[in-house]
Design an enzyme around this catalytic site. Structure first.
Site, mmCIF file in Angstrom:
data_model
loop_
_atom_site.group_PDB
_atom_site.id
_atom_site.type_symbol
_atom_site.label_atom_id
_atom_site.label_comp_id
_atom_site.label_asym_id
_atom_site.label_seq_id
_atom_site.Cartn_x
_atom_site.Cartn_y
_atom_site.Cartn_z
ATOM 1 N N ARG A 52 47.706 13.240 -36.540
ATOM 2 C CA ARG A 52 46.552 12.602 -35.888
ATOM 3 C C ARG A 52 46.300 13.413 -34.635
ATOM 4 O O ARG A 52 47.191 13.557 -33.796
ATOM 5 C CB ARG A 52 46.874 11.141 -35.564
ATOM 6 C CG ARG A 52 45.842 10.438 -34.675
ATOM 7 C CD ARG A 52 44.523 10.305 -35.409
ATOM 8 N NE ARG A 52 43.631 9.376 -34.761
ATOM 9 C CZ ARG A 52 42.786 9.679 -33.782
ATOM 10 N NH1 ARG A 52 42.727 10.898 -33.310
ATOM 11 N NH2 ARG A 52 42.002 8.762 -33.277
ATOM 12 N N GLU A 60 35.038 7.873 -38.686
ATOM 13 C CA GLU A 60 35.672 7.845 -40.000
ATOM 14 C C GLU A 60 34.699 8.317 -41.075
ATOM 15 O O GLU A 60 33.486 8.118 -40.957
ATOM 16 C CB GLU A 60 36.136 6.425 -40.337
ATOM 17 C CG GLU A 60 37.137 5.846 -39.358
ATOM 18 C CD GLU A 60 38.431 6.620 -39.286
ATOM 19 O OE1 GLU A 60 38.936 7.073 -40.340
ATOM 20 O OE2 GLU A 60 38.943 6.797 -38.163
ATOM 21 N N ARG A 94 52.131 8.553 -38.181
ATOM 22 C CA ARG A 94 51.584 9.903 -38.084
ATOM 23 C C ARG A 94 52.077 10.564 -36.799
ATOM 24 O O ARG A 94 52.280 9.895 -35.786
ATOM 25 C CB ARG A 94 50.050 9.873 -38.065
ATOM 26 C CG ARG A 94 49.441 9.253 -39.304
ATOM 27 C CD ARG A 94 47.944 9.150 -39.208
ATOM 28 N NE ARG A 94 47.543 8.225 -38.149
ATOM 29 C CZ ARG A 94 46.307 7.795 -37.946
ATOM 30 N NH1 ARG A 94 45.320 8.226 -38.729
ATOM 31 N NH2 ARG A 94 46.023 6.962 -36.975
#
Length: 145
Positions: A52, A60, A94
């Protein structure tokens, strides 16, 4: 399968500790671009990692501007070698990192291209100078940024 899970858990635990110390750097080839701020790399040091990008606010995929952000990042880094510095681990497991291609910060490039914004809460304003006029109104800034 169980060994793979143990290796991944150990690597993520290591990233959490090392990121707090601000010391973990790694390299890897981009094998997938999930969206404008999330990548999957095959690291030479740690194997497969989901990254990330720290301080980047990209919409998104499927939202206004999201497809453009994803396409931009895909064109910029797919199949490329990146050098990354882990700064944290998010709640989804992440690795939160700042990543560079050919010495250039890829998040800064996305902001400069007008497909993403600076998320000051996490970047400390690192990308604010690259923001393009009107982009915040077009794609919207996430409330937590």
């Amino acid at each position: 399968m169980r060994r793979s899970i143990l290796v991944i858990a150990t690597a993520l635990s290591f990233f959490g500790i090392a990121a707090q110390a601000g010391a973990t750097e790694f390299t890897g080839k981009v094998v997938r671009v999930t969206d404008g701020d999330t990548l999957r790399i095959q690291s030479t040091e740690y194997g497969a990692l989901t990254i990330r990008l720290n301080g980047l606010d990209a919409p998104e995929t499927g939202r206004t501007g999201g497809n453009d952000a994803t396409r931009f990042m895909r064109d910029l880094v797919s199949g490329q070698q990146l050098r990354c510095k882990a700064v944290d681990q998010d709640r989804y497991g992440r690795v939160v990192a700042i990543c560079y291609r050919d010495g250039k910060d890829i998040a800064a490039q996305a902001v400069a291209a007008g497909v993403a914004l600076d998320c000051r809460r996490y970047s400390g304003g690192r990308y604010a100078k690259f923001e393009q006029p009107g982009v915040a109104n077009k794609i919207g800034r996430r409330p937590y940024c």
